[in-house]
Design an enzyme around this catalytic site. Structure first.
Site, short mmCIF file in Angstrom:
data_model
loop_
_atom_site.label_atom_id
_atom_site.label_comp_id
_atom_site.label_asym_id
_atom_site.label_seq_id
_atom_site.Cartn_x
_atom_site.Cartn_y
_atom_site.Cartn_z
N GLU A 165 31.57 68.36 122.91
CA GLU A 165 32.96 68.59 122.26
C GLU A 165 33.25 69.93 122.16
OE1 GLU A 165 30.52 66.45 122.34
OE2 GLU A 165 30.74 65.42 119.96
N CYS A 216 28.06 66.14 122.04
CA CYS A 216 27.87 66.10 123.53
C CYS A 216 28.37 67.09 124.37
CB CYS A 216 27.98 64.45 123.93
SG CYS A 216 27.22 63.21 123.32
#
Lengths: 783, 264
Positions: free
Chosen positions: A427, A425
């Site tokens: 990271e 997402c």
């Protein structure tokens, strides 16, 4: 898009998601064949890898230019019984569940019943994992305090650097041999040998494809296709054995490597080519100059490449894993833009071509993002915003300058940081040099609920926390925060202790020699990726519900301690009653109380407090692999699951309702427009995280012309100047969404931004659909 | 001193360059029949008794519109979004109501805005004395200047005042080369006849420096607001202008050598 691509795209879109038993059968056959032999674990894993790639069915889809599927055909999805074994009833559920289902054939069921289940029962990593967890860990897991990513998936999130564009597998084998020529222990020798086995196995796999392509070429009547097949055969003979020479070879090489990683194990968030525009540009540039490639051909190859990703859904998830990440998306996140290693602007011609591909393909997978540094041109943002405007939620927008600060703060070299980006997402990671693992979501509001019940979970009556006293006796807000801090440390300790045991399980039982040979410095360190061989090792705990918890704390601070308009007991009584007889109070708590997301320090200060406590509990603590624990803030779909495990809360939220997602405000709590939301969201220190997720919803009118798009661009630049890490936009109106809910058949292609990723609206659970409608409606009403 | 403000809107993107904060002054000398902000007209705080439904709970509460604020209060609010103005070349817009109805306060707050380094826009109906206008001219980067109708009889009928002063002020701003954007609300049945547009084209093209007209097509979004505050909605039968109409108007203006922009 030309006819070839249309056909392949339709094939991918129309393919039914099925479970393939192929991998499970091959893995089982392999492990049966070595029963009684005393092979070192890395060698076992490498030979298993080899066995799969020697025996798996090959698939060449009609007309495609890049070959290779993980399963026998598109969307026929492998299972990983050594990690997580599906029972017959699991398979039944996966088959018929309304969302994110996979068809299971009778043959697959029978094979599972007769071969797979009897062999693997008692041997899976999932069973070992749960049986090694402490009772406290199991209680907290059951209560929805945290989740565990490695329960059904292997450590993942990883992204390839540029090694394959410089070296063939044979070159890498040479590298391994030169390390082996030095002093190595028996364990190290086994690990290095295992890497070599997998490297050779991938070469053989490509050669199998080359032979099949030869056969097809021989039979092919159409001249053009015949020559394509011949050319593809030649490519498969050259890569992955040797470094790629052409754009086409580079793509095919990556794809073989991708299949290797997602077949070896089922790493969370699959695998990812990372900085695609940067990595492919030299090939593109050379070939355009020499005339062996034109823009059109490059586009077609990229489109073929895109379809390959869409053909590989995330392996079927069950239970909590399905709830926290309920999607077919496997989160391969293509990074565009950002900086070069020397710090210069990395946006190039290919960046724009890739954006065209993203827009035209409009596929769920791969996900895409743009990295925006202050050095990147506005034209780059504007081009991306024109795609975002179409409401398909891609690409999301990241702050390169923040990413680099985050990575260097964690101790990465500036060059490694500039070569990094984001996966999954949001990271952050150093591509090709880091093993960074997300270990599970962490339910911050639930911990407050436990605090307000003196260590007890009111949903079950079970005592799972520590005794911190009756909250009615707290004399000050500081006392309340101290109690919360004790509870949070308690659960963070449990989670970290569990994580370290789990890391050890993977290090000892499930090394990944193939992924290791792709990641620096596993070869030089003579150590597996899962055992700490990478240059950098980081493990994350992902905080969920920052907005909700901020509002809970602000409510108590405001009404109980500062204004003294209500007593703690009074509020907790109403919370216990789920506000059924306290509608008037709930109105005040919901509507007449300061809320996070409005650029109001009174509320936003609590977000900072929570951040510091969570950070103190987790940051820089040592991991089993020799790395460090860090925090980040993202939810995937876990805010819905965590909400279902959390009773009513003092901010007026009813029991079971989803929590806030990422670092976004509680749905509908922001009333001062996007600049206020961005100001609030930037008050926590993004640079000390490994990623934060902010969702902004706009009606399409905000993107209606060049000038409007420019202003959204300024909004992004402003947020990034305040060190914001990431922002994503949902552009669709509520009316369309409501229609889609009633007539899903007419809206099959409706993709919306959920939280850190996009998904088909039809594939979302009803609660999440409603939440997105609410979110969107609020926006339309507000402006 | 204090000014009467009825709303502050952050992330305003249609009231001048860049991302802006718009400060809405309460009180207006005109009474335009299509007014989108009925609660902005009166130069005094107003209270409305509103019923709000929240689940099964219905709350009756008084919502007051109009808040006395000091120039410092306003600058504090504008200051919050400084980063957005710096990135976008935006700033603060004073709108209303009619900001020039509170000239002394406007003059104070606009000077303070300039001192703080913000780009300033004044959104005005132009109905103000020359001396009032001159008080703010040195501190105004951009005027958003409404021209509602060039036909004075119609102007009186639909807005309650003559347009002579308005046109005089427009010419004054033009003479001294102020940065002005003429805004024309396009209202079907009120000012959308060919002769209305011809009048506008003639007026603006007679000016020496001002060359840009922004067409603001009528919309019905304020009907709900009228209902909420208990005002009579006087545009019941009027529909939003059709796209083709807007294009025709735009063409007429362009053929007079003007630059035309459409949108709020």
């Amino acid at each position: 898009m030309n006819k070839r691509i249309q056909k392949l795209r339709n094939q991918s879109l129309n393919a039914v998601n099925k479970i393939s038993h192929e991998r499970a059968v091959l893995v089982t056959e392999f492990y049966r064949s070595i029963e009684g032999k005393d092979l070192p674990v890395p060698i076992q894993r490498a030979l298993c890898f080899k066995y799969i790639f020697e025996n798996k069915k090959l698939c060449i889809n009609s007309g495609e230019l890049i070959v290779g599927e993980r399963g026998p055909a598109p969307k026929e999805t492998s299972t990983f019984p050594e990690i997580c074994l599906h029972s017959v009833s699991d398979l039944d559920l996966i088959d018929i569940r309304p969302k994110v289902s996979f068809k299971v054939s009778d043959q697959t069921r029978k094979i599972y019943e007769k071969e797979i289940i009897p062999f693997w029962t008692g041997k899976t990593n999932r069973e070992k994992l749960f049986s090694s967890m402490s009772p406290e860990w199991l209680d907290a897991y059951e209560a929805g305090i945290f989740t565990e990513f490695q329960e059904q998936r292997a450590p993942g999130h990883t992204v390839l650097g540029d090694v394959i564009y410089r070296k063939g597998m044979l070159d890498i084998i040479d590298d391994i041999d030169s390390v082996m020529a030095g002093a190595v222990s028996e364990d190290e020798k086994n690990e290095l040998e295992a890497m070599k086995i997998t490297a050779r196995a991938l070469i053989s796999f490509a050669e199998r494809y080359a032979r099949l392509l030869d056969q097809l070429a021989e039979k092919e009547k159409i001249k053009r296709r015949k020559s394509e097949l011949e050319q593809m055969a030649e490519i498969c003979r050259h890569v992955p054995a040797h470094a790629p020479r052409t754009f086409h070879e580079a793509l095919q090489y990556y794809w073989f490597v991708h299949l290797g990683v997602i077949t070896e194990l089922n790493p969370w968030d699959s695998f990812n080519p990372g900085r695609l525009d940067r990595n492919l540009f030299p090939f593109y540039h050379n070939e355009i100059n020499s005339g062996t490639l034109n823009r059109q051909k490059a586009e077609e190859l990229l489109q073929c490449f895109w379809i390959k990703f869409n053909n590989q859904p995330a392996p079927p998830k069950m239970g909590v894993t399905a709830k926290e990440s309920n999607t077919y998306t496997d989160f391969a996140l293509i990074n565009l833009g950002g900086l070069n290693t020397d710090g210069s602007d990395a946006v190039n011609e290919l960046t724009y071509l890739l954006l065209d591909v993203i827009e035209e393909m409009r596929l769920l997978q791969p996900s895409s993002m743009i990295q925006v540094s202050h050095l990147n041109p506005d034209a780059f943002i504007h081009r991306a915003l024109k795609i975002i405007k179409t409401g398909f939620g891609q690409p999301s927008v990241f702050n390169t300058d923040a990413i680099i600060k985050e990575l260097t703060l964690q101790g990465k070299s500036l060059a490694d940081a500039r070569n990094g980006g984001c996966s999954g997402c949001v990271e952050v990671g150093a591509f090709g040099t880091e093993s960074y693992t997300l270990t599970g979501y962490f339910n911050l509001p639930k911990i407050m609920e436990i605090t307000l019940n003196d260590g007890c979970d009111p949903l079950t009556g079970k005592f799972i926390g520590v005794r911190t006293g009756n909250p009615c006796d707290f004399k000050s807000f500081e006392e309340l925060m101290n109690a919360f801090k004790k509870q949070l440390f308690h659960f963070a300790n449990i989670k970290i202790e569990g994580n370290n045991k789990i890391e050890k399980l993977f290090a000892c039982n499930l090394p990944v020699p193939f992924l290791s040979l792709l990641t620096d410095d596993c070869i030089n360190n003579k150590k597996d990726y899962n055992a700490g061989g990478a240059r950098y090792n980081t493990s994350y705990i992902q905080g969920v519900g920052l907005g909700s918890l901020t509002d809970i704390l602000t409510t108590l601070k405001f009404h109980v301690y500062d204004e003294k308009t209500m007593g703690m007991g009074e509020i907790l009584g109403a919370v216990k009653d789920n506000f059924q007889n306290f509608e008037a109070m709930r109105y005040i708590l919901s509507e007449k109380t300061p809320k996070y997301g409005n650029d109001d320090d009174y509320a936003d200060d609590q977000a900072k407090l929570i951040f510091e406590i969570f950070n103190d509990a987790v940051n820089a603590r040592p991991t089993y692999k020799g790395g460090k624990f860090r925090i980040n803030f993202l939810p995937t779909t876990c805010h819905v699951y965590f909400g279902s495990k959390t009773g009513a809360t003092p901010d007026g939220r009813l029991a079971g309702v989803p929590l806030s997602e990422g670092i976004s405000p509680v749905q509908g709590a922001d009333r001062n427009g996007p600049t206020a939301v961005l100001k609030s969201a930037s008050k926590i220190d993004h640079i000390r995280t490994g990623g934060t997720l902010l969702n902004q919803k706009f009606s399409p009118s905000f993107f209606r012309d060049e000038e409007s798009i420019q202003k959204i661009g300024y909004l992004i630049r402003s947020y990034f100047r305040m060190d914001g890490h990431h922002i994503q936009f949902n552009v669709v109106n509520a009316e369309t969404l409501r229609k889609a809910k009633i007539h899903p058949e007419n809206y099959r292609d409706l993709i919306v931004r959920v939280a850190g990723y996009s998904d088909y609206f039809n594939d979302l659970g009803e609660e999440l659909q409603d939440e997105i409608i609410r979110r969107t409606e609020h926006e339309s009403a507000g402006f | 001193m204090q000014g009467l403000i009825f709303d502050i809107k952050r992330f305003a993107v249609h009231d001048g360059p860049g991302i802006r904060q718009t400060i809405f002054f309460k009180g207006c000398p005109l009474d335009c029949r299509w007014c989108h902000n009925p609660e902005s007209k009166k130069y005094s705080p107003e209270s409305f008794c509103l019923k709000r439904k929240f689940g099964n709970h219905i709350s009756e509460e008084t919502e007051s519109v109009g808040r006395w604020m000091s120039a410092g209060d306003i600058i504090d609010s504008v200051e919050k979004d400084r980063v957005f103005y710096e990135e976008s070349g935006g700033g603060v817009t004073f709108s209303g109501g009619e900001p020039l109805l509170q000239t002394d306060f406007l003059s104070e707050v606009i000077q303070l805005s300039k001192k703080s380094g913000f780009h300033t826009s004044v959104d005005t109906c132009g109905y103000a004395s020359e001396s009032d206008l001159k008080k703010i001219i040195p501190f105004t980067d951009l005027f958003l200047f409404d021209v509602k109708m060039t036909n004075n009889n119609k102007h009186k009928e639909y807005t309650g005042v003559s347009n002579e002063l308005i046109i005089k002020n427009l010419k004054l701003l033009d003479e001294i080369k102020m940065n002005v954007l003429v805004r024309y609300p396009l209202i079907p049945g009120v000012n959308d006849l060919v002769e209305d547009i011809a009048g506008l084209a003639a007026l603006v093209s007679s000016l020496k420096n001002i060359r840009t007209v922004c067409i603001l097509p009528f919309h019905r979004l304020s009907e709900a607001k009228h209902k909420k505050f208990g005002y009579t909605y006087r545009m019941g039968g009027t529909m939003e202008p059709e796209k083709s109409k807007i294009e025709t108007v735009s063409e007429i203006l362009k053929s007079s050598g003007l630059t035309v922009r459409t949108g709020s």
